[in-house]
Design an enzyme around this catalytic site. Structure first.
Site, PDB file in Angstrom:
ATOM      1  CG  ASP A 186     -14.917 -31.519 -20.628  1.00 33.50           C
ATOM      2  OD1 ASP A 186     -15.139 -30.302 -20.724  1.00 33.50           O
ATOM      3  OD2 ASP A 186     -13.891 -32.059 -21.086  1.00 33.50           O
ATOM      4  CB  SER A 210      -8.899 -29.616 -15.323  1.00 28.82           C
ATOM      5  OG  SER A 210     -10.216 -29.125 -15.440  1.00 28.82           O
ATOM      6  CE  LYS A 238     -14.842 -28.663 -29.584  1.00 23.22           C
ATOM      7  NZ  LYS A 238     -13.646 -28.302 -30.350  1.00 23.22           N
ATOM      8  CE  LYS A 253     -13.042 -34.093 -27.794  1.00 20.70           C
ATOM      9  NZ  LYS A 253     -12.516 -32.737 -27.493  1.00 20.70           N
ATOM     10  CB  SER A 254      -8.341 -36.590 -23.330  1.00 17.55           C
ATOM     11  OG  SER A 254      -9.415 -35.712 -23.064  1.00 17.55           O
ATOM     12  CE  LYS A 265     -14.025 -26.634 -20.253  1.00 19.46           C
ATOM     13  NZ  LYS A 265     -12.853 -27.518 -20.467  1.00 19.46           N
ATOM     14  CB  SER A 275      -5.625 -28.897 -17.264  1.00 19.45           C
ATOM     15  OG  SER A 275      -6.567 -29.359 -18.219  1.00 19.45           O
ATOM     16  CD  GLN A 276      -7.549 -27.573 -23.611  1.00 25.89           C
ATOM     17  OE1 GLN A 276      -7.470 -26.424 -24.042  1.00 25.89           O
ATOM     18  NE2 GLN A 276      -8.563 -28.361 -23.907  1.00 25.89           N
ATOM     19  NE  ARG A 286     -19.275 -27.234 -22.762  1.00 28.03           N
ATOM     20  CZ  ARG A 286     -18.235 -27.980 -23.074  1.00 28.03           C
ATOM     21  NH1 ARG A 286     -17.540 -28.560 -22.126  1.00 28.03           N
ATOM     22  NH2 ARG A 286     -17.877 -28.135 -24.335  1.00 28.03           N
TER      23      ARG A 286
END
Length: 420
Positions: free
Chosen positions: A302, A190, A401, A21-22, A329, A163-164, A333
């Site tokens: 994750d 991350s 998701k 997905k990344s 998250k 990190s996004q 989480r």
């Protein structure tokens, strides 16, 4: 939807893992701004998050044709002045990538989201964009209106929030008028996700050089014509952890030279005591005597939900540290992992920076709140392999998701899954 899960026979199975997905997020978005059409090959069914990214590039004029095993992206043409309605659904990656990238080309957008995403932070990226040419409506208020144009330049951002943000700014730099660099200050968490970003940018001819946590970007996106997304190590973690606690699992379609940080799962389950074998593109994990350990989650947040299940049946205590970011998250989480383990008859508790799990021989089973979090749903599912009774997961549809086929796959591993 509720899922009722029980083990019907000894766990044994093989899965060709779906594509990362990344990597898909990054490949799709970069393709939308390349100089020519790009064909992206992938394995599996696109997740809801990936569909959100595809929807966003379509909203601003790119074309994306989805066929079995292939997404063909035709880049955005002329940027118009109209305001495009953009829906990110619950995908944090999508939101945090499109804001700087769409702003860098001067596209006016109205952004909506769903779920907990509206509560997740946009700062400090929000302020960086506003201080460098972009105009954004209220921080944390949706719809979020973005106009103006992100100018690029040399920007600085804290490395311990998301990190996004760093990845989004890096991917935007080739689209800005002046290019620039991103300096990461403080603790850099991350980091492997940023490495993935750089790897995907390089596939499109852009150079990223680093010195002292300053990432300098040069070049424009040029389509490689065809590119392939690698296997998803984040989702491989669930099958690796399943093999560690019960029976034997084989996961194929993996790249052991991948930049994905979650490939560390093979090393970690081996440290727990599982038997691990690597051959070609396959990872085989077999149950063995398990012992608790200390896990630094700074670069692999994750994986904590899946690893917590291994910890729940490992002798002694397992400590997860540097996991604070898990609170931001799809769910909190740390809390939802602790609640899951305890609901199934295990023993777990929150700490300031993470959680502690105290292992037992078996879990009892019970009802788990999926917390609208795909990784909690998948973790509770594999935990049923060590439960004396059935596991009921409330809100199991959240699995779509990231892994729409997950329940069908675990049926082939020896589980009974009823959806109600």
């Amino acid at each position: 939807m509720n899922a009722l899960i029980s083990q019907t026979k000894k766990v044994k199975g093989k899965v060709n893992i779906l594509s990362s997905k990344s990597e898909l997020h990054r490949l799709i978005l970069i393709s939308a701004f390349a100089d020519d059409k790009t064909e992206i090959s992938f394995n599996g069914e696109p997740s809801k998050d990936v569909i959100a990214t595809i929807s966003c590039i379509r909203s601003i004029g790119a074309k994306a044709e989805i066929e079995e095993g292939k997404i063909t992206v035709t880049p955005v043409g002329e940027i118009t002045s109209d305001v495009a309605d953009v829906f990110c659904n619950e995908s944090g990656s999508t939101l945090r990538f499109i804001l700087p990238m769409f702003s860098a080309v001067g596209k006016n957008i109205s952004v909506t989201v769903s779920g907990r995403l509206g509560n997740r932070p946009l700062s400090p990226m929000y302020e960086i964009l506003e201080n460098n040419g972009a105009k954004l409506s209220g921080n944390g208020q949706y719809p979020l209106i973005a106009s103006g144009r992100f100018s690029g330049g040399n920007v600085e951002i804290a490395g311990n929030v998301s990190s996004q943000f760093i990845s989004g700014l890096l991917m935007a730099m080739p689209l800005t008028k002046q290019g620039g660099s991103v300096k990461v200050i403080g603790t850099f968490e991350s980091r492997p996700y940023v490495d993935i970003t750089i790897g995907m940018m390089q596939k499109f001819g852009v150079t990223v050089t680093e010195k002292d946590n300053v990432f300098t970007v040069s070049g424009k996106y040029k389509s490689p014509k065809k590119v392939m997304a690698g296997g998803d190590w984040s989702n491989t973690a669930f099958f690796a952890c399943l093999g560690a606690i019960s029976g034997k699992t084989v996961t194929t379609g993996l790249d052991f030279k991948s930049l994905q940080g979650d490939k560390k799962v093979a090393e970690i389950v081996a440290k727990f005591g599982a038997k691990v074998k690597v051959k070609g593109d396959a990872l085989t994990v077999k149950k063995h005597k398990l012992q608790g350990l200390e896990i630094d989650a700074k670069d692999i947040p994750d994986m904590v939900p899946a690893l917590s299940v291994v910890a729940s049946v490992s002798k002694g205590e397992t400590v997860f540290k540097n996991a604070e970011r898990l609170r931001l998250k799809e769910s909190d989480r740390i809390k939802s992992v602790v609640d899951m383990i305890n609901a199934l008859g295990g023993e777990a508790k929150e700490t300031k920076g993470g959680l502690i799990v105290i292992g037992k021989e078996k879990l009892k089973g019970g009802t788990v709140d999926g917390a609208n979090d795909h990784r909690i749903v998948m973790s509770a599912s594999i935990a049923s392999a060590v439960c004396e009774n059935q596991v009921i997961i409330v809100g199991a549809e959240a699995v779509a998701k990231s892994y729409p086929q997950f329940f069908e796959i675990i049926k082939t591993f020896g589980f009974n899954v009823e959806e109600k």
